[in-house]
Design an enzyme around this catalytic site. Structure first.
Site, PDB file in Angstrom:
ATOM      1  N   PRO A  55       0.826  -1.216   0.000  1.00 43.78           N
ATOM      2  CA  PRO A  55       0.000   0.000   0.000  1.00 43.78           C
ATOM      3  C   PRO A  55       0.860   1.265   0.000  1.00 43.78           C
ATOM      4  O   PRO A  55       1.889   1.321   0.668  1.00 43.78           O
ATOM      5  CB  PRO A  55      -0.791  -0.105   1.310  1.00 43.78           C
ATOM      6  CG  PRO A  55       0.065  -0.938   2.211  1.00 43.78           C
ATOM      7  CD  PRO A  55       0.883  -1.853   1.331  1.00 43.78           C
ATOM      8  N   GLY A  56       0.430   2.249  -0.739  1.00 42.74           N
ATOM      9  CA  GLY A  56       1.120   3.540  -0.769  1.00 42.74           C
ATOM     10  C   GLY A  56       0.179   4.630  -0.306  1.00 42.74           C
ATOM     11  O   GLY A  56       0.177   5.044   0.857  1.00 42.74           O
ATOM     12  N   CYS A 103       3.219  29.397 -15.292  1.00 45.60           N
ATOM     13  CA  CYS A 103       2.774  29.872 -16.602  1.00 45.60           C
ATOM     14  C   CYS A 103       2.296  28.718 -17.473  1.00 45.60           C
ATOM     15  O   CYS A 103       2.932  28.352 -18.465  1.00 45.60           O
ATOM     16  CB  CYS A 103       3.902  30.643 -17.268  1.00 45.60           C
ATOM     17  SG  CYS A 103       4.460  31.973 -16.213  1.00 45.60           S
ATOM     18  N   TYR A 119       1.715  11.231  -3.385  1.00 48.99           N
ATOM     19  CA  TYR A 119       1.880  11.641  -4.784  1.00 48.99           C
ATOM     20  C   TYR A 119       1.816  13.167  -4.948  1.00 48.99           C
ATOM     21  O   TYR A 119       1.294  13.664  -5.951  1.00 48.99           O
ATOM     22  CB  TYR A 119       0.861  10.934  -5.693  1.00 48.99           C
ATOM     23  CG  TYR A 119       0.964   9.428  -5.588  1.00 48.99           C
ATOM     24  CD1 TYR A 119       2.077   8.757  -6.105  1.00 48.99           C
ATOM     25  CD2 TYR A 119      -0.002   8.662  -4.938  1.00 48.99           C
ATOM     26  CE1 TYR A 119       2.208   7.376  -5.974  1.00 48.99           C
ATOM     27  CE2 TYR A 119       0.123   7.286  -4.806  1.00 48.99           C
ATOM     28  CZ  TYR A 119       1.227   6.656  -5.337  1.00 48.99           C
ATOM     29  OH  TYR A 119       1.365   5.288  -5.212  1.00 48.99           O
TER      30      TYR A 119
HETATM   31  C1  LIG Z   1       2.317   2.555  -7.087  1.00 53.41           C
HETATM   32  C2  LIG Z   1       2.386   1.114  -6.716  1.00 53.41           C
HETATM   33  C3  LIG Z   1       1.863   0.685  -5.499  1.00 53.41           C
HETATM   34  C4  LIG Z   1       1.121   1.588  -4.552  1.00 53.41           C
HETATM   35  O1  LIG Z   1      -0.085   2.023  -5.087  1.00 53.41           O
HETATM   36  P1  LIG Z   1      -1.102   2.879  -4.169  1.00 53.41           P
HETATM   37  O2  LIG Z   1      -2.227   3.152  -5.071  1.00 53.41           O
HETATM   38  O3  LIG Z   1      -0.360   4.118  -3.785  1.00 53.41           O
HETATM   39  O4  LIG Z   1      -1.435   2.034  -2.998  1.00 53.41           O
HETATM   40  C5  LIG Z   1       2.022  -0.657  -5.161  1.00 53.41           C
HETATM   41  N1  LIG Z   1       2.659  -1.514  -5.991  1.00 53.41           N
HETATM   42  C6  LIG Z   1       3.170  -1.127  -7.171  1.00 53.41           C
HETATM   43  C7  LIG Z   1       3.851  -2.126  -8.027  1.00 53.41           C
HETATM   44  C8  LIG Z   1       3.055   0.191  -7.574  1.00 53.41           C
HETATM   45  O5  LIG Z   1       3.542   0.570  -8.757  1.00 53.41           O
END
Ligand SMILES: *Cc1c(COP(=O)(O)O)cnc(C)c1O
Length: 417
Positions: free
Chosen positions: A274-275, A344, A372
């Site tokens: 998770p990110g 711009c 992000y």
């Molecule tokens: C970007 C990415 C994530 C995380 O995605 P989220 O939408 O931020 O949770 C996980 N795995 C891979 C391979 C990614 O490219």
């Protein structure tokens, strides 16, 4: 973040106070909010053999990585640079997984020498190169192969990375053959399988569908004699930007684990990446209104943050809520504004058609700015990157100082013309 009376706070600190001390634009992150997001996953995996790998491209600032490293998280990296950041922040190399379609030989060597946990390989060509690089170091690279579950786009149109026509992963139909190829390579050790179906997913159904497809593959790969130690289900869980209602991480995983158990794979080690869902709602960007510019067709609210700080609206037409730091009733009349930055480019907008009661000098918070934003920021228009603060109750840590123009020019050279 929440209003205490009329004052918008992050944990115990008023954002207006932070803006006065550090200037704007300014990113502020809540440590408690990150740890609460992580805890939802940890609750979901209680009693299971699971590893959470924070997908650090969402926010790769060292102070943010430290929070997750000290909470025992692993990391999902996509470059050699990200590997260096994790190690600098005290992350455990053995808990790193390396994703991405274009790993270079140099990055492979760097990751092998650091002793990372797993390479998520995204093509057959990459398998051969990785095996050769590992052999040249007298090592074996632990690998999983990223498969595309090809979840039906008609029912889930927002899924963007698990489909046949994108650059990520290998096709479901080819996966077994490619696993057999991987198992035959001397420099590789097959340890897992992985998938990542998209981002900002707000419904459990695509995850459940993807899990079925991946488990079908696990069964056929293991039937062919290749053992898989872990299954990595990627990231992608959405957050609330604008009345979005994604499932809570623990509720989602309760459903997914039920399916995993029903299909007899509940004993496998689970990994996730998770990110956004760990950091997105933990951050805000504080900005000042420079000018209010009424127009015949549109009113513009011109702020000191821009698409170089907050690229998501310009890149994806993404929505970020924009709220005042002080919610006091004012005598400033409400109006509808496009909230725009100083860059711009007509694409330099942060919010469209927002109702705000603002005048020059007022301060606003752009919400859900933890993921992000800073990690995608740039120096376009020779704008220096913003300050980043980590708030822990009443304690404020500067985790990134405001960049100077001298910092920006440091690697450039004037030539003798
Ligand atoms: C970007 C990415 C994530 C995380 O995605 P989220 O939408 O931020 O949770 C996980 N795995 C891979 C391979 C990614 O490219």
């Amino acid at each position: 973040m929440a209003y205490h009376g009329a004052v918008l706070q992050v944990e115990d600190v008023a954002l207006s106070q932070l803006a006065a001390e550090h200037g704007t634009p300014l990113f502020v992150y809540s440590k408690a909010s990150m740890l609460a997001a992580l805890a939802a996953y940890q609750r979901g995996f209680a009693g299971r053999h699971a590893q959470i790998c924070y997908a650090m491209k969402a926010n790769s600032s060292l102070g943010v990585l430290q929070v997750f490293a000290s909470a025992g998280c692993g990391f999902d990296i996509v470059s050699g640079g990200e590997l260096e950041r994790v190690l600098a922040a005290g992350g455990d190399a053995a808990k790193i997984i390396f994703s991405g379609v274009g790993k270079t030989r140099g990055e492979m060597r760097q990751a092998l020498q650091a002793g990372i946990g797993c390479f998520n390989v995204e093509s057959e060509a990459e398998l051969d190169v990785l095996s050769a690089v590992a052999e040249s170091l007298a090592l074996r690279a632990p690998i999983s192969i990223r498969v595309n579950p090809n979840v039906d786009p008609k029912t889930h149109p927002y899924i963007s990375t698990g489909l046949k026509d994108n650059k990520f992963g290998v096709a479901h139909e080819d996966a077994l053959r490619i696993y057999q190829h991987a198992a035959s390579l001397k420099g590789l050790q097959v340890v897992g399988i992985d998938c990542h179906i998209g981002s900002q997913i707000t419904d459990a159904t695509p995850y459940l569908d993807a899990m079925d497809r991946v488990l079908d593959l696990v069964a056929s790969i293991e039937a062919s004699g290749i053992a898989l130690t872990h299954i990595d289900f990627g990231g992608g869980l959405g957050i609330n930007y604008n009345n979005d209602t994604p499932p809570a991480a623990d509720a989602l995983w309760a459903q997914l684990l039920r399916k995993l158990d029903e299909r007899g794979f509940g004993h496998k080690k689970l990994m996730i990446e998770p990110g956004r869902s760990l950091v997105g709602n933990a951050g805000v960007c504080v900005t000042e209104v420079l000018y209010v510019k009424p127009g015949e067709l549109k009113n513009f609210c011109i702020i000191d943050a821009a698409m170089n700080d907050l690229p998501r609206p310009a890149m994806y037409q993404a929505f970020h809520a924009i709220v005042p730091l002080l919610a006091n009733p004012t005598d400033t009349p409400e109006a509808r504004y496009d909230v725009v930055g100083p860059i711009c480019e007509s694409g330099d907008w942060i919010g469209r058609d927002r109702t705000l009661a603002v005048k020059s000098g007022d301060q606003l918070a752009v919400l859900s700015a933890g993921a992000y934003c800073m990690s995608m920021s740039s120096n376009y228009n020779t704008r220096s990157r913003a300050v980043e603060l980590l708030v822990d109750r009443a304690t404020v840590h500067v985790i990134r100082e405001r960049e100077s123009t001298a910092d920006q020019m440091r690697l450039e050279r004037l030539v003798a013309l």
